[in-house]
Design a protein around this motif. Structure first.
Motif, PDB file in Angstrom:
ATOM      1  N   THR A 108       0.837  -1.207   0.000  1.00  0.00           N
ATOM      2  CA  THR A 108       0.000   0.000   0.000  1.00  0.00           C
ATOM      3  C   THR A 108       0.873   1.259   0.000  1.00  0.00           C
ATOM      4  O   THR A 108       0.502   2.256  -0.596  1.00  0.00           O
ATOM      5  N   ASN A 116     -16.089 -17.899  -1.403  1.00  0.00           N
ATOM      6  CA  ASN A 116     -14.988 -17.013  -1.038  1.00  0.00           C
ATOM      7  C   ASN A 116     -13.720 -17.800  -0.682  1.00  0.00           C
ATOM      8  O   ASN A 116     -12.956 -17.402   0.192  1.00  0.00           O
ATOM      9  N   PHE A 144      -5.890  -7.992  -3.304  1.00  0.00           N
ATOM     10  CA  PHE A 144      -6.938  -7.043  -2.967  1.00  0.00           C
ATOM     11  C   PHE A 144      -7.530  -7.239  -1.581  1.00  0.00           C
ATOM     12  O   PHE A 144      -8.383  -6.466  -1.160  1.00  0.00           O
ATOM     13  N   VAL A 145      -7.121  -8.290  -0.871  1.00  0.00           N
ATOM     14  CA  VAL A 145      -7.556  -8.434   0.517  1.00  0.00           C
ATOM     15  C   VAL A 145      -6.372  -8.170   1.444  1.00  0.00           C
ATOM     16  O   VAL A 145      -6.455  -7.393   2.373  1.00  0.00           O
ATOM     17  N   ASN A 146      -5.239  -8.804   1.145  1.00  0.00           N
ATOM     18  CA  ASN A 146      -4.059  -8.604   1.989  1.00  0.00           C
ATOM     19  C   ASN A 146      -3.176  -7.455   1.517  1.00  0.00           C
ATOM     20  O   ASN A 146      -2.207  -7.114   2.186  1.00  0.00           O
ATOM     21  N   PHE A 147      -3.465  -6.928   0.335  1.00  0.00           N
ATOM     22  CA  PHE A 147      -2.665  -5.841  -0.253  1.00  0.00           C
ATOM     23  C   PHE A 147      -1.199  -6.197  -0.413  1.00  0.00           C
ATOM     24  O   PHE A 147      -0.323  -5.352  -0.292  1.00  0.00           O
TER      25      PHE A 147
END
Lengths: 323, 404
Positions: free
Chosen positions: A72, A268, A287-290
């Motif tokens: 990020t 999921n 897109f969840v843990n970046f």
């Protein structure tokens, strides 16, 4: 793909012929040659730019990203230090790597086998003309028209253990309810079943088209020699359908390898990671843990696997054209 | 011949815009107008969208600025923020879900509120903790939420059961209320952060800690969930239920109790269900129920425009003013974050009593682990899934899940 190869080859022949014809008048030939080339290039340039921008750039970017520590922070600072193959090592080391490889293989093989068999059976069935056949065929296309996320939400409620219509039917006819989406040993089968349902129209349509191309005389001649029913199917339909079959299978594999929406919408990746595939891992890492670098590494592995099948597709296709 | 040449030029002219359009991305970030603040949030559904707009309009009028607001779906917000970070088009005022604040603050994209003269007194500890990264406060939340135990008043009265206060009572009540296609309790154990969030009240209340998940306290909490599913008091569909699904089960009368938050109240009020709520039950009498703190924080991104950032800070302060806190809390069924407002609030909204009590002791998810929280959350929901499906015994679930 087929017509492109044929046409470009034809175009090549023509320009050669052009060149020979114009040979005696040297200066003129030269001018025409370059001008022709410029015009031809003009037609290629938009496509080339398009491919470079929208295919080349993402692929190269993805490759670079998989070699970087891309998090990020990177988005704000622009800094993404290169870490070599560290992301790939993370991928291979993770406990979910081999299970997700196996799941990807099972999902792909299971889906293709189901889609193809049922699609072929329906295509052969619809080859005969009977009332309402056109209408029924149109109805069978419906799964294809449905957005995948809608399909997965619908199937999730159909397969709900307690209130799902599927289990109510099963218990209604005296069978046991199946924990479709809540048991790790059944969930993968459940998503495969839904993916088969979604893939049937594609297989049906292409195979049906292939069947239309087989001349009816072959069957008439075969019938005279005693080839009817299964014999006609094995000795006339199957060999004549082979080029189409290879196309359907390879495209099917490439599509199925990257299926994301269905699994994401239905489970999921759960329960207890039972439906994790390479595509799901790539999505979740990114897109969840970046962890964009690790996510890119997963998707590159997927791309390489797809490429193998794409090469098979191109070769099969070339052979089909040569025949 | 001449025509040909024109054609060539035309073709070239046609190509150029295609090439250029690939490079320029249309974007609307911090706008040039000094009196316009751009705002980004994820309240894109009604009624929240309109209710929040009212507060924003009030503050815009107070400060004499115009606002340019964009609302995106919740799951897209972080991706949007990251995209805008890289194109240097962050909005002037940014709303973030509280567990994401530290992650975004760590990127350097947010401006600490200590740079401006912002009043940060009187806020509940949990929400200050959530918005603090490396000693600096990055945002304020006007109102928050948390989790509690909803119950169907009619069903419990019929069965002669009091709302449970301990885990033992919860198990007995859930078992007694399970009948036919009606389950005693519903909760979300889905394989997402939502599943982890729902587990926290049980884990924290029992003294469990996310810095060390392999402890008896955490395992006892997991055992409770596994027991509820194993004895049939809860459907094993909890593995796939989001909190919205849990609410649907409760609203349809298929669950007598549920773990859920006050944001479901508007939907519940539209049904015939006669509901009430209590704090999350404790393992042993004497424990304090500790639930996670939910809700959104308003922050000031680094846009490079000093004056505007100062104005944005004033705007953020205004959103969390006492009046706006009460107005938002009332209309959206949240709890004001200034603890001094609790009494006045509960008087007005008695149905929010248990949640208001719960918020006073609520903890933030990122308070201890900061940016490392998402990793812990992943271990938590994976362990829950492993244990409920029986793929791992309760005492091994967390160690197995943490191996990745």
């Amino acid at each position: 793909m087929t017509p492109v190869t044929r046409e470009s080859r034809q175009a090549a022949h023509e320009s050669e012929a052009d060149a020979t014809r114009a040979a005696p008048v040297a200066p003129r030939r030269r001018r025409r040659f370059t001008k022709d080339n410029i015009v031809k290039a003009m037609f290629i340039v938009p496509a080339a730019i398009y491919i470079v921008l929208f295919f080349g750039y993402p692929v190269v970017k993805n490759l670079l990203m998989s070699l970087q520590e891309y998090t990020t922070k990177t988005f704000f600072t622009g800094e993404a230090p290169f870490v070599g193959i560290e992301n790939y090592l993370t991928v291979v080391d993770s406990n979910l790597f081999w299970p997700s490889m196996t799941n990807t293989a099972l999902f792909t093989i299971g889906s293709i086998a189901g889609q193809f068999t049922i699609g072929l059976a329906l295509a052969v069935f619809f080859k005969r003309r009977f009332p309402l056949s056109g209408f029924l065929r149109a109805m069978l296309l419906l799964p294809w028209l449905l957005p995948l996320i809608v399909a997965s939400a619908t199937w999730r409620s159909i397969m709900d253990k307690d209130s799902g219509i599927l289990n109510q039917f099963l218990t209604g006819v005296g069978l046991d309810a199946v924990p479709w989406l809540t048991s790790p040993s059944v969930a993968l089968t459940a998503v495969i079943i839904v993916n088969i349902w979604i893939g049937i129209p594609f297989n049906l349509t292409i195979l049906y088209g292939g069947l239309q191309d087989i001349p009816g005389e072959l069957y008439e001649a075969g019938a005279l020699d005693g080839a009817t029913g299964w014999k006609a199917f094995w000795h006339i339909t199957v060999p004549n359908l082979r080029p189409v079959v290879s196309v359907v299978l390879v495209l099917g594999v490439v599509y199925t390898l990257k299926v994301l929406d269905i699994i994401l919408g239905m489970t999921n990746g759960g329960p207890a990671n039972a439906t994790q595939t390479l595509a799901i891992r790539s999505y979740q890492e990114s897109f969840v843990n970046f962890e964009f670098g690790v996510g890119a590494a997963f998707s590159n592995i997927l791309i390489v696997i797809s490429l193998v099948f794409a090469v098979i597709y191109l070769r099969a296709n070339r052979r089909a054209v040569d025949e | 011949m001449r025509h040909r040449r024109y054609l060539t030029v035309l073709a070239a002219a046609a190509v150029v815009p295609i090439a250029l359009s690939g490079c320029s991305g249309g974007s609307s970030g911090s706008s040039g107008d000094p009196d316009t603040l751009t705002i980004l949030d994820y309240y894109n559904n009604e009624p929240d969208k309109t209710l929040v707009q009212e507060t924003l309009d009030t503050c815009a009028a107070d400060l004499g600025v115009t606002i340019d607001r964009e609302s995106v779906p919740g799951k897209d917000l972080i991706q949007k923020v990251l995209q805008r970070s890289s194109s240097k088009t962050l909005p002037d005022v940014l709303m973030l879900d509280n567990p994401d604040v530290q992650e975004i603050a760590a990127t350097g994209g947010l401006s600490p509120l200590s740079n401006y003269d912002v009043d940060t007194e009187g806020f509940a500890d949990g929400i200050i903790e959530a918005a603090t990264y490396e000693g600096e406060l990055y945002g304020l939340a006007p109102a928050v939420n948390t989790l509690g135990l909803f119950y169907n008043v009619d069903l419990l009265e019929e069965a002669g059961i009091d709302p449970p206060e301990t885990w033992a009572e919860l198990k007995d009540a859930a078992a007694a209320l399970t009948d036919g296609d009606q389950y005693g309790i519903a909760f979300s154990a889905i394989a997402t952060y939502e599943g982890a969030w729902q587990f926290l009240p049980f884990m924290w209340t029992n003294g469990g800690d996310e810095t060390d998940l392999d402890t008896p306290e955490v395992q006892e909490a997991l055992q409770l969930w596994v027991d509820l599913v194993d004895d049939g008091s809860a459907s094993n569909s909890v593995l796939n239920w989001s909190q919205a699904d849990v609410k649907d089960q409760f609203a349809a009368g298929k669950a007598a109790m549920m773990v859920n938050g006050p944001w479901q109240i508007p939907a519940l009020n539209e049904t015939d269900i006669n509901w009430d709520s209590v704090q999350v039950p404790v393992n042993e009498v004497g424990q304090t129920p500790v639930a996670p703190l939910g809700g959104e924080v308003w922050t000031v991104p680094e846009t490079g425009d000093r004056d505007k950032q100062a104005k944005a800070a004033e705007f953020v302060e205004c959103i969390s003013s006492d009046d706006n806190q009460l107005a938002l809390a009332e209309s959206r069924y949240l709890v004001p974050t200034r603890t001094a407002l609790s009494e006045e609030f509960v008087e007005k909204m008695p149905e929010m009593k248990s949640f208001t009590e719960q918020v006073a002791n609520a903890r933030s998810r990122t308070g201890k682990l900061g940016e490392d929280w998402p990793e812990a959350a992943t271990v938590i929901y994976n362990a829950i899934q492993l244990a409920i499906t029986g793929k791992a015994p309760v005492d091994e679930a967390f160690s197995q899940a943490s191996e990745g």
